[in-house]
Enzyme design. Structure first.
Site, PDB file in Angstrom:
ATOM      1  N   ASP A  22       0.822  -1.208   0.000  1.00 35.12           N
ATOM      2  CA  ASP A  22       0.000   0.000   0.000  1.00 35.12           C
ATOM      3  C   ASP A  22       0.854   1.256   0.000  1.00 35.12           C
ATOM      4  O   ASP A  22       2.016   1.245   0.412  1.00 35.12           O
ATOM      5  CB  ASP A  22      -0.960   0.013   1.189  1.00 35.12           C
ATOM      6  CG  ASP A  22      -0.251   0.127   2.540  1.00 35.12           C
ATOM      7  OD1 ASP A  22       0.714  -0.627   2.739  1.00 35.12           O
ATOM      8  OD2 ASP A  22      -0.671   0.958   3.372  1.00 35.12           O
ATOM      9  N   GLU A  28       0.038  -1.233   5.677  1.00 38.61           N
ATOM     10  CA  GLU A  28       1.096  -0.845   6.611  1.00 38.61           C
ATOM     11  C   GLU A  28       1.029   0.639   6.912  1.00 38.61           C
ATOM     12  O   GLU A  28       1.278   1.059   8.051  1.00 38.61           O
ATOM     13  CB  GLU A  28       2.463  -1.214   6.024  1.00 38.61           C
ATOM     14  CG  GLU A  28       3.634  -1.061   6.995  1.00 38.61           C
ATOM     15  CD  GLU A  28       4.328   0.301   6.940  1.00 38.61           C
ATOM     16  OE1 GLU A  28       5.252   0.531   7.730  1.00 38.61           O
ATOM     17  OE2 GLU A  28       3.919   1.150   6.102  1.00 38.61           O
TER      18      GLU A  28
END
Length: 415
Positions: free
Chosen positions: A85, A180
């Protein structure tokens, strides 16, 4: 080892950053955005195309894969981990990566918004990159080097070992995580299925950086409750929660304890989100320090300031909630000195000067370490994260590939 090897990390990186994988802190799903799986599915297919048969994507957006051992020794299973991400701070939609070949050492003007200029004055690390190939975005998005540089490095490492089967190494696990950037990167990671004993995240910056220490972190949510009343008839009745929250924020220290006034080993108290109406306001903080015990000091500071603020607004009330986020990985890694020693040796074998750093933030490795998987952080070259000036050196990524190849070999040699 790399004399005749054609690195694939650059081409992989250019491909990966064009896929929008921005995570969403307001979402309650896992992954927080389905589009993260677009990249993860591609990674699984590329791993399978290399011959890694067990590569797969689970329902929660985690990619698992195994590079089989090529040695008869009993070698601890290691894992390399990166997150797919990108940060919510800046859009990752429509990324157009640009390669600035043989960088001349000057300013880099980003063409889609010429007011966005990456300068060596603002980014001193660029002064070391003259003659290298620098990748940036085009000026309207972040680049996504955090952490698609790490993803590309791990994928090139996998490609190296799958095309050089004679090189002895133990079993290597690959883990790509979602979310994350919003603090949920390992919430649903299945460590039993992963089956590793030690791990390394690929999510640090300049060449040679090795991080075995992170902040410890808590989240604090303060909910202010006012007293609602019709504004036309509110005298001596209305207590506006927005004004209470504003007074509380205004009373916080101005010259200390904030990200904009601290550096190196100083911690901070940082408001990150406010939401509400006159009757109720929610204020979210992140609390950070390298010394875990100091988190309680910061939280007590907020409690004291809250009590003083409420005294100024009779009738107002507040709820105070603390949530543990992650802890300093060094508390775990100091118990496993070989994890750090082998990483430092690998960096040296790659011909790179070691830079030992403490991360003013957290990585997936912070939480993995306390989940039973000791996990420091290694460099990828990613710089100026979360903004339009993000960049990465191709040569840095290649050195990162070399480092983690050497690292896997060192674990085999030492076993």
């Amino acid at each position: 080892m790399f004399t005749n090897y054609s690195f694939t990390v650059k081409e992989r990186f250019l491909r990966y950053v064009q896929i929008d994988t921005q995570s969403d802190p307001q979402s309650t799903t896992c992954p927080s955005t389905e589009k993260q799986k677009d990249l993860s599915r591609l990674l699984v297919q590329e791993l399978k195309d290399m011959g890694i048969a067990d590569a797969h994507l689970d329902d929660n957006g985690y990619v698992y894969a195994t590079i089989p051992a090529t040695t008869t020794k009993q070698v601890p299973v290691i894992c390399y981990c990166s997150h797919v991400d990108t940060a919510p701070d800046c859009t990752g939609q429509g990324v157009k990566p640009l390669v600035h070949h043989n960088y001349d050492g000057g300013n880099i003007v980003l063409p889609d918004d010429p007011t966005q200029i990456i300068t060596p004055a603002d980014h001193p690390y660029l002064k070391k990159k003259k003659g290298e190939d620098i990748i940036t975005a085009s000026g309207t998005t972040l680049l996504g080097a955090d952490d698609k540089a790490g993803v590309a490095v791990i994928m090139d490492m996998a490609h190296y070992f799958m095309t050089n089967a004679a090189i002895p190494h133990g079993t290597i696990k690959i883990l790509f995580t979602p979310d994350e950037e919003i603090g949920r990167g390992v919430d649903k990671a299945d460590l039993k299925k992963l089956g590793a004993q030690f791990a390394y995240t690929l999510d640090a910056g300049e060449r040679g950086a090795y991080e075995d220490e992170t902040f410890s972190a808590d989240g604090v949510t303060i909910t202010f409750h006012g007293v609602s009343a019709h504004p036309g008839y509110a005298k001596d009745k209305l207590v506006n929660a927005m004004k209470v929250a504003a007074a509380f924020l205004e009373a916080l220290p101005k010259d200390t304890l904030s990200p904009e006034t601290t550096y190196k080993r100083n911690g901070f108290v940082h408001p990150v989100r406010i939401n509400g109406i006159a009757e109720k306001v929610t204020l979210e903080f992140i609390i950070r320090d390298f010394i875990t015990a100091k988190l309680l000091e910061y939280e007590n500071l907020l409690r004291e300031q809250l009590a003083q603020t409420l005294q100024r607004f009779p009738g107002a009330k507040a709820d105070f909630e603390v949530r543990e986020q992650y802890r300093n990985m060094k508390e775990v890694l100091d118990k496993h000195p070989q994890v750090s020693a082998y990483a430092k040796e690998a960096i040296a074998r790659a011909g790179v000067p070691l830079i030992e750093m403490s991360a003013r933030g957290g990585t997936d490795g912070s939480r993995l370490s306390f989940m039973g998987l000791p996990c420091p952080n290694l460099f990828t070259g990613e710089m100026a994260f979360h903004g339009k000036h993000e960049y990465v050196s191709v040569q840095d990524m290649q050195k990162s590939v070399e480092t983690i190849v050497h690292l896997a070999c060192i674990w085999e040699e030492k076993s």
